[in-house]
Design a protein around this motif. Structure first.
Motif, PDB file in Angstrom:
ATOM      1  N   GLY A  87       0.785  -1.228   0.000  1.00  0.00           N
ATOM      2  CA  GLY A  87       0.000   0.000   0.000  1.00  0.00           C
ATOM      3  C   GLY A  87       0.817   1.277   0.000  1.00  0.00           C
ATOM      4  N   LEU A  88       2.146   1.153  -0.009  1.00  0.00           N
ATOM      5  CA  LEU A  88       2.999   2.338   0.106  1.00  0.00           C
ATOM      6  C   LEU A  88       2.861   3.272  -1.091  1.00  0.00           C
ATOM      7  N   ARG A  89       2.811   2.730  -2.298  1.00  0.00           N
ATOM      8  CA  ARG A  89       2.739   3.590  -3.491  1.00  0.00           C
ATOM      9  C   ARG A  89       1.462   4.432  -3.492  1.00  0.00           C
ATOM     10  N   PHE A  90       0.315   3.801  -3.200  1.00  0.00           N
ATOM     11  CA  PHE A  90      -0.946   4.546  -3.163  1.00  0.00           C
ATOM     12  C   PHE A  90      -0.916   5.577  -2.040  1.00  0.00           C
ATOM     13  N   HIS A  91      -0.358   5.176  -0.896  1.00  0.00           N
ATOM     14  CA  HIS A  91      -0.191   6.104   0.229  1.00  0.00           C
ATOM     15  C   HIS A  91       0.603   7.331  -0.205  1.00  0.00           C
ATOM     16  N   TYR A  92       1.700   7.098  -0.920  1.00  0.00           N
ATOM     17  CA  TYR A  92       2.566   8.212  -1.314  1.00  0.00           C
ATOM     18  C   TYR A  92       1.859   9.185  -2.243  1.00  0.00           C
ATOM     19  N   ILE A  93       1.075   8.657  -3.169  1.00  0.00           N
ATOM     20  CA  ILE A  93       0.324   9.533  -4.083  1.00  0.00           C
ATOM     21  C   ILE A  93      -0.648  10.405  -3.304  1.00  0.00           C
ATOM     22  N   LEU A  94      -1.383   9.798  -2.368  1.00  0.00           N
ATOM     23  CA  LEU A  94      -2.321  10.569  -1.543  1.00  0.00           C
ATOM     24  C   LEU A  94      -1.582  11.567  -0.656  1.00  0.00           C
ATOM     25  N   TRP A  95      -0.471  11.128  -0.099  1.00  0.00           N
ATOM     26  CA  TRP A  95       0.326  11.994   0.774  1.00  0.00           C
ATOM     27  C   TRP A  95       0.852  13.204   0.009  1.00  0.00           C
ATOM     28  N   LEU A  96       1.329  12.957  -1.214  1.00  0.00           N
ATOM     29  CA  LEU A  96       1.882  14.034  -2.025  1.00  0.00           C
ATOM     30  C   LEU A  96       0.813  15.084  -2.342  1.00  0.00           C
ATOM     31  N   ARG A  97      -0.388  14.630  -2.642  1.00  0.00           N
ATOM     32  CA  ARG A  97      -1.481  15.572  -2.912  1.00  0.00           C
ATOM     33  C   ARG A  97      -1.744  16.463  -1.704  1.00  0.00           C
ATOM     34  N   LYS A  98      -1.746  15.879  -0.523  1.00  0.00           N
ATOM     35  CA  LYS A  98      -2.010  16.665   0.682  1.00  0.00           C
ATOM     36  C   LYS A  98      -0.878  17.658   0.938  1.00  0.00           C
ATOM     37  N   VAL A  99       0.362  17.225   0.726  1.00  0.00           N
ATOM     38  CA  VAL A  99       1.499  18.110   0.938  1.00  0.00           C
ATOM     39  C   VAL A  99       1.386  19.359   0.071  1.00  0.00           C
ATOM     40  N   TYR A 100       1.044  19.169  -1.187  1.00  0.00           N
ATOM     41  CA  TYR A 100       0.990  20.328  -2.083  1.00  0.00           C
ATOM     42  C   TYR A 100      -0.208  21.226  -1.792  1.00  0.00           C
ATOM     43  N   LYS A 101      -1.256  20.676  -1.235  1.00  0.00           N
ATOM     44  CA  LYS A 101      -2.355  21.529  -0.775  1.00  0.00           C
ATOM     45  C   LYS A 101      -1.885  22.410   0.382  1.00  0.00           C
ATOM     46  N   ILE A 102      -1.124  21.821   1.293  1.00  0.00           N
ATOM     47  CA  ILE A 102      -0.581  22.596   2.427  1.00  0.00           C
ATOM     48  C   ILE A 102       0.370  23.679   1.918  1.00  0.00           C
ATOM     49  N   ILE A 103       1.239  23.303   0.973  1.00  0.00           N
ATOM     50  CA  ILE A 103       2.190  24.270   0.425  1.00  0.00           C
ATOM     51  C   ILE A 103       1.467  25.416  -0.264  1.00  0.00           C
ATOM     52  N   LYS A 104       0.426  25.105  -1.029  1.00  0.00           N
ATOM     53  CA  LYS A 104      -0.329  26.158  -1.723  1.00  0.00           C
ATOM     54  C   LYS A 104      -0.924  27.151  -0.727  1.00  0.00           C
ATOM     55  N   ASN A 105      -1.465  26.640   0.366  1.00  0.00           N
ATOM     56  CA  ASN A 105      -2.037  27.530   1.383  1.00  0.00           C
ATOM     57  C   ASN A 105      -0.963  28.391   2.041  1.00  0.00           C
ATOM     58  N   LEU A 106       0.223  27.832   2.222  1.00  0.00           N
ATOM     59  CA  LEU A 106       1.296  28.587   2.860  1.00  0.00           C
ATOM     60  C   LEU A 106       1.832  29.698   1.958  1.00  0.00           C
ATOM     61  N   ILE A 107       2.061  29.397   0.698  1.00  0.00           N
ATOM     62  CA  ILE A 107       2.681  30.392  -0.187  1.00  0.00           C
ATOM     63  C   ILE A 107       1.734  31.537  -0.504  1.00  0.00           C
ATOM     64  N   ASP A 108       0.428  31.310  -0.362  1.00  0.00           N
ATOM     65  CA  ASP A 108      -0.527  32.405  -0.599  1.00  0.00           C
ATOM     66  C   ASP A 108      -0.335  33.539   0.398  1.00  0.00           C
ATOM     67  N   ASN A 109       0.286  33.255   1.534  1.00  0.00           N
ATOM     68  CA  ASN A 109       0.455  34.265   2.582  1.00  0.00           C
ATOM     69  C   ASN A 109       1.921  34.663   2.785  1.00  0.00           C
ATOM     70  N   MET A 110       2.789  34.364   1.802  1.00  0.00           N
ATOM     71  CA  MET A 110       4.205  34.676   1.945  1.00  0.00           C
ATOM     72  C   MET A 110       4.665  35.612   0.848  1.00  0.00           C
ATOM     73  N   GLN A 111       5.609  36.472   1.191  1.00  0.00           N
ATOM     74  CA  GLN A 111       6.154  37.428   0.240  1.00  0.00           C
ATOM     75  C   GLN A 111       7.569  37.058  -0.209  1.00  0.00           C
ATOM     76  N   GLU A 112       8.311  36.305   0.596  1.00  0.00           N
ATOM     77  CA  GLU A 112       9.699  36.000   0.263  1.00  0.00           C
ATOM     78  C   GLU A 112       9.772  34.996  -0.891  1.00  0.00           C
ATOM     79  N   PRO A 113      10.890  35.006  -1.642  1.00  0.00           N
ATOM     80  CA  PRO A 113      11.052  34.044  -2.739  1.00  0.00           C
ATOM     81  C   PRO A 113      11.072  32.605  -2.218  1.00  0.00           C
TER      82      PRO A 113
END
Length: 417
Positions: A87-113
């Motif tokens: 189940g690791l491969r499917f887990h990783y795909i789901l995990w990666l999607r969640k990570v990028y959702k978190i990153i998108k929310n973070l960068i919306d509130n940041m000004q630095e490069p």
């Protein structure tokens, strides 16, 4: 040249597994995080499998500009680490999607490069998703390499599975979603020519060669070897998992042709151990080959120092981190001239043999062994060059090169705005 940074870049490092106490992917992710954070702010997005190890290390070695975001799946997780890799491969795909959702929310509130760098799962099968507003660096990745068909006999009944893998890899550029994600990235780091070609076929904008492993701080010899080996057999080292892909029989068949005193140390374990031990007896090599079994990583230093040269016979590998480790101890390398080792290893540090037919490869390996055994000046010259090559892949130097690439990526992104 030492990298100079004014600290304004923030790196979001995506690495599923991370630990300061382990090798492979956990160790690679840790080395990226630790070395990059010497120069700039680093946020690591990881799965908390080894969280306690990280927290213990950071408590003893605090670093304020290194932050960790532990990401788990909320409702459904197909992978349970205590039960193995199911189940690791499917887990990783789901995990990666969640990570990028978190990153998108973070960068919306940041000004630095900000640069996002996905380092986990160094295979072409799982590129990052398309993310607007921030450049993503992917890699180093491999996976475009395939086993040479002329060596199918070395795979036995595993060859059909290997054929399916080769077929699957060839179809990646035809998968619309895969190609769109690859072509959207400003920079991809490739471990070998085969992977580079696959990525360019999919429309990759920029592909740079970059090894997927490095030499840890304090590992290897502090300076190159200068003393000739003592009289006696040339001691070769082969290290790896005892399975079809690693192809130990290539060097065994070569040893039958060698006409000089030689000894082969085999470090590793795996499903073909008994079969290959029987092959050694059948080929009349029992007095030349010694199986050491699985050696803990911290004990491999002693084995590297016992050897005079390293042999690498893998029929499919991104690069082979054990090769770099051997070179850090000044071991010249005899290797197949393909994939990552063919791409990276300098000719003055390695004897690279053709991979066209098994017969030609047997002969070329045996000739390479005899050259090193009979010409100690050559072996010492190659030893020094092997050590120098490994020094260029120390993790601190890799981090410096990576930060310079981040600057280039950000500069290009700003010009496009």
């Amino acid at each position: 040249m030492e990298y100079k940074n004014n600290g304004h870049i923030r790196v979001f490092l995506v690495g599923h597994a991370i630990s300061p106490n382990r090798g492979s992917e956990p160790g690679n992710t840790w080395n990226w995080a630790w070395e990059l954070s010497k120069y700039t702010n680093v946020d690591v997005f990881a799965y908390p499998q080894h969280r306690k190890e990280i927290e213990k290390f950071i408590l003893e070695h605090p670093r304020n500009n290194l932050r960790f975001h532990w990401v788990t799946l909320d409702n459904f997780d197909p992978w349970h680490p205590e039960k193995g890799e199911s189940g690791l491969r499917f887990h990783y795909i789901l995990w990666l999607r969640k990570v990028y959702k978190i990153i998108k929310n973070l960068i919306d509130n940041m000004q630095e490069p900000i640069v996002v760098h996905q380092v986990s799962w160094s295979t072409v099968s799982t590129p990052p998703p398309i993310l607007q507003g921030v450049p993503i660096v992917w890699g180093p990745v491999s996976g475009g390499q395939v086993a040479p068909a002329s060596f199918r006999d070395f795979f036995g009944n595993a060859w059909p599975k290997e054929m399916v893998r080769s077929w699957r890899v060839s179809f990646y550029p035809l998968i619309l979603g895969w190609g769109r994600r690859v072509s959207s990235l400003p920079l991809i780091l490739a471990v070998n020519r085969e992977t580079e070609a696959l990525l360019r076929k999919a429309g990759a904008k920029r592909v740079e060669f970059f090894l997927d492993c490095g030499v840890p701080s304090g590992f290897g010899l502090p300076k190159p070897q200068e003393v000739a080996r003592p009289p006696g057999p040339l001691r070769l080292l082969w290290a790896g998992r005892l399975d079809f892909i690693k192809a130990l029989p290539l060097v065994l068949m070569a040893l039958r042709r060698v006409r000089v005193p030689v000894e082969l140390l085999v470090a590793g374990d795996g499903p073909l151990k008994l079969q290959w031990q029987s092959a050694v007896q059948r080929l009349g090599l029992s007095d030349k080959v010694r199986f050491l079994g699985r050696i803990p990583w911290d004990k491999m230093k002693e084995v590297f120092q016992e050897a005079h040269a390293f042999v690498f016979t893998s029929l499919r590998d991104g690069f082979g981190c054990v090769v770099l480790e051997a070179m850090s101890f000044g071991l010249p390398v005899i290797t197949l001239d393909h994939q990552g080792v063919g791409t990276f290893l300098p000719a003055d540090a390695a004897i690279k043999v053709p991979v066209r037919t098994p017969e030609e490869t047997f002969q070329a390996i045996s000739e390479g062994i005899e050259r090193l055994a009979l010409d100690e000046d050559l072996r010492l010259r190659m030893s020094r060059e092997a050590w120098r090559f490994a020094q260029e892949e120390r993790w601190d130097r890799r981090a410096e090169r990576m930060l310079a690439l981040y600057e280039e990526v950000l500069s290009h992104a700003h010009r496009r705005v």
